[in-house]
Design a protein around this motif. Sequence first.
Motif, PDB file in Angstrom:
ATOM      1  N   GLU A  79       0.857 -31.122  19.134  1.00 36.38           N
ATOM      2  CA  GLU A  79       0.037 -30.183  18.365  1.00 36.38           C
ATOM      3  C   GLU A  79      -1.387 -30.719  18.196  1.00 36.38           C
ATOM      4  O   GLU A  79      -2.362 -29.960  18.268  1.00 36.38           O
ATOM      5  CB  GLU A  79       0.671 -29.904  17.006  1.00 36.38           C
ATOM      6  N   ALA A  80      -1.509 -32.029  17.978  1.00 40.28           N
ATOM      7  CA  ALA A  80      -2.833 -32.642  17.821  1.00 40.28           C
ATOM      8  C   ALA A  80      -3.645 -32.515  19.113  1.00 40.28           C
ATOM      9  O   ALA A  80      -4.848 -32.234  19.076  1.00 40.28           O
ATOM     10  CB  ALA A  80      -2.690 -34.106  17.406  1.00 40.28           C
ATOM     11  N   ARG A  81      -2.992 -32.704  20.238  1.00 39.89           N
ATOM     12  CA  ARG A  81      -3.700 -32.574  21.522  1.00 39.89           C
ATOM     13  C   ARG A  81      -4.140 -31.128  21.749  1.00 39.89           C
ATOM     14  O   ARG A  81      -5.255 -30.868  22.225  1.00 39.89           O
ATOM     15  CB  ARG A  81      -2.816 -33.041  22.672  1.00 39.89           C
ATOM     16  N   ALA A  82      -3.278 -30.178  21.401  1.00 40.18           N
ATOM     17  CA  ALA A  82      -3.642 -28.763  21.542  1.00 40.18           C
ATOM     18  C   ALA A  82      -4.790 -28.401  20.599  1.00 40.18           C
ATOM     19  O   ALA A  82      -5.704 -27.655  20.981  1.00 40.18           O
ATOM     20  CB  ALA A  82      -2.422 -27.877  21.278  1.00 40.18           C
ATOM     21  N   ALA A  83      -4.773 -28.927  19.379  1.00 43.14           N
ATOM     22  CA  ALA A  83      -5.858 -28.680  18.427  1.00 43.14           C
ATOM     23  C   ALA A  83      -7.159 -29.299  18.927  1.00 43.14           C
ATOM     24  O   ALA A  83      -8.233 -28.700  18.793  1.00 43.14           O
ATOM     25  CB  ALA A  83      -5.492 -29.232  17.050  1.00 43.14           C
ATOM     26  N   SER A  84      -7.080 -30.476  19.531  1.00 48.04           N
ATOM     27  CA  SER A  84      -8.271 -31.125  20.097  1.00 48.04           C
ATOM     28  C   SER A  84      -8.872 -30.274  21.211  1.00 48.04           C
ATOM     29  O   SER A  84     -10.096 -30.151  21.323  1.00 48.04           O
ATOM     30  CB  SER A  84      -7.914 -32.504  20.649  1.00 48.04           C
ATOM     31  N   LYS A  85      -8.015 -29.681  22.028  1.00 39.97           N
ATOM     32  CA  LYS A  85      -8.504 -28.805  23.095  1.00 39.97           C
ATOM     33  C   LYS A  85      -9.192 -27.574  22.507  1.00 39.97           C
ATOM     34  O   LYS A  85     -10.236 -27.146  23.008  1.00 39.97           O
ATOM     35  CB  LYS A  85      -7.364 -28.389  24.023  1.00 39.97           C
ATOM     36  N   LEU A  86      -8.623 -27.008  21.434  1.00 36.08           N
ATOM     37  CA  LEU A  86      -9.281 -25.878  20.778  1.00 36.08           C
ATOM     38  C   LEU A  86     -10.681 -26.264  20.309  1.00 36.08           C
ATOM     39  O   LEU A  86     -11.631 -25.492  20.455  1.00 36.08           O
ATOM     40  CB  LEU A  86      -8.457 -25.384  19.583  1.00 36.08           C
ATOM     41  N   LEU A  87     -10.796 -27.457  19.725  1.00 33.06           N
ATOM     42  CA  LEU A  87     -12.105 -27.938  19.262  1.00 33.06           C
ATOM     43  C   LEU A  87     -13.092 -28.024  20.420  1.00 33.06           C
ATOM     44  O   LEU A  87     -14.233 -27.555  20.316  1.00 33.06           O
ATOM     45  CB  LEU A  87     -11.972 -29.316  18.614  1.00 33.06           C
ATOM     46  N   MET A  88     -12.668 -28.640  21.506  1.00 38.68           N
ATOM     47  CA  MET A  88     -13.552 -28.794  22.666  1.00 38.68           C
ATOM     48  C   MET A  88     -13.963 -27.431  23.225  1.00 38.68           C
ATOM     49  O   MET A  88     -15.135 -27.201  23.519  1.00 38.68           O
ATOM     50  CB  MET A  88     -12.887 -29.651  23.736  1.00 38.68           C
ATOM     51  N   ASP A  89     -12.980 -26.539  23.368  1.00 37.01           N
ATOM     52  CA  ASP A  89     -13.268 -25.211  23.913  1.00 37.01           C
ATOM     53  C   ASP A  89     -14.237 -24.430  23.025  1.00 37.01           C
ATOM     54  O   ASP A  89     -15.024 -23.630  23.508  1.00 37.01           O
ATOM     55  CB  ASP A  89     -11.972 -24.404  24.096  1.00 37.01           C
ATOM     56  N   ALA A  90     -14.157 -24.651  21.701  1.00 35.68           N
ATOM     57  CA  ALA A  90     -15.018 -23.948  20.750  1.00 35.68           C
ATOM     58  C   ALA A  90     -16.358 -24.650  20.551  1.00 35.68           C
ATOM     59  O   ALA A  90     -17.242 -24.120  19.876  1.00 35.68           O
ATOM     60  CB  ALA A  90     -14.301 -23.805  19.407  1.00 35.68           C
ATOM     61  N   GLY A  91     -16.510 -25.853  21.114  1.00 37.22           N
ATOM     62  CA  GLY A  91     -17.741 -26.608  20.932  1.00 37.22           C
ATOM     63  C   GLY A  91     -17.894 -27.172  19.532  1.00 37.22           C
ATOM     64  O   GLY A  91     -19.009 -27.390  19.058  1.00 37.22           O
ATOM     65  N   LEU A  92     -16.770 -27.438  18.864  1.00 39.88           N
ATOM     66  CA  LEU A  92     -16.789 -27.981  17.506  1.00 39.88           C
ATOM     67  C   LEU A  92     -16.371 -29.448  17.534  1.00 39.88           C
ATOM     68  O   LEU A  92     -15.712 -29.901  18.462  1.00 39.88           O
ATOM     69  CB  LEU A  92     -15.846 -27.182  16.597  1.00 39.88           C
ATOM     70  N   HIS A  93     -16.725 -30.180  16.496  1.00 43.47           N
ATOM     71  CA  HIS A  93     -16.426 -31.611  16.411  1.00 43.47           C
ATOM     72  C   HIS A  93     -15.262 -31.842  15.451  1.00 43.47           C
ATOM     73  O   HIS A  93     -15.207 -31.242  14.371  1.00 43.47           O
ATOM     74  CB  HIS A  93     -17.658 -32.375  15.932  1.00 43.47           C
ATOM     75  N   GLY A  94     -14.370 -32.735  15.829  1.00 41.59           N
ATOM     76  CA  GLY A  94     -13.195 -33.029  15.015  1.00 41.59           C
ATOM     77  C   GLY A  94     -13.518 -33.625  13.669  1.00 41.59           C
ATOM     78  O   GLY A  94     -12.762 -33.445  12.708  1.00 41.59           O
ATOM     79  N   HIS A  95     -14.634 -34.337  13.547  1.00 41.60           N
ATOM     80  CA  HIS A  95     -14.975 -34.957  12.262  1.00 41.60           C
ATOM     81  C   HIS A  95     -15.085 -33.908  11.158  1.00 41.60           C
ATOM     82  O   HIS A  95     -14.636 -34.134  10.039  1.00 41.60           O
ATOM     83  CB  HIS A  95     -16.289 -35.731  12.387  1.00 41.60           C
ATOM     84  N   LYS A  96     -15.642 -32.760  11.482  1.00 39.84           N
ATOM     85  CA  LYS A  96     -15.827 -31.707  10.476  1.00 39.84           C
ATOM     86  C   LYS A  96     -14.727 -30.641  10.514  1.00 39.84           C
ATOM     87  O   LYS A  96     -14.420 -30.028   9.504  1.00 39.84           O
ATOM     88  CB  LYS A  96     -17.187 -31.040  10.674  1.00 39.84           C
ATOM     89  N   HIS A  97     -14.126 -30.438  11.680  1.00 41.76           N
ATOM     90  CA  HIS A  97     -13.245 -29.282  11.861  1.00 41.76           C
ATOM     91  C   HIS A  97     -11.810 -29.638  12.248  1.00 41.76           C
ATOM     92  O   HIS A  97     -11.079 -28.777  12.734  1.00 41.76           O
ATOM     93  CB  HIS A  97     -13.833 -28.358  12.930  1.00 41.76           C
TER      94      HIS A  97
END
Length: 137
Positions: A79-97
């Motif tokens: 799930e964490a890897r899938a969420a990380s991919k969503l972040l990358m695809d959306a152009g968002l950073h994990g630190h905030k999102h």
Amino acid sequence: MARRRLSHEGTLVLDSEGLSKLLADDEQVVALIAEPRARGIEVVISALTIIEAVHARTNTAGLNWVLSGLRAVPVGDEEARAASKLLMDAGLHGHKHAIDAAVAEAALRQHRPVVMLTSDVDDMAKLCGDRVRLVAV
């Protein structure tokens, strides 16, 4: 206040603000959750939402009671890897999102149609696309 109607089937997902408002007995959120529950629609949260919504003044007994009526979706490696991919695809950073991404990922895995009660419609729209109906709370 006019009530907004939710779908007759599917899943209702709460983000941190949705859970916080449910804990605070917010009239709008209670009404938006009561209708689907009465029809047997499952209400879910990401396990991380529990962490995000709790603070020093949280009523633990109230929290436990509210959580007993929700299904907490676990966040593991996959799930964490899938969420990380969503972040990358959306152009968002994990630190905030990071938690938003975990909530979005959990929502995308639920029985459709999926409705999410959220205070962050803009970012959730970037993460979920049009696969989740977003309702501002």
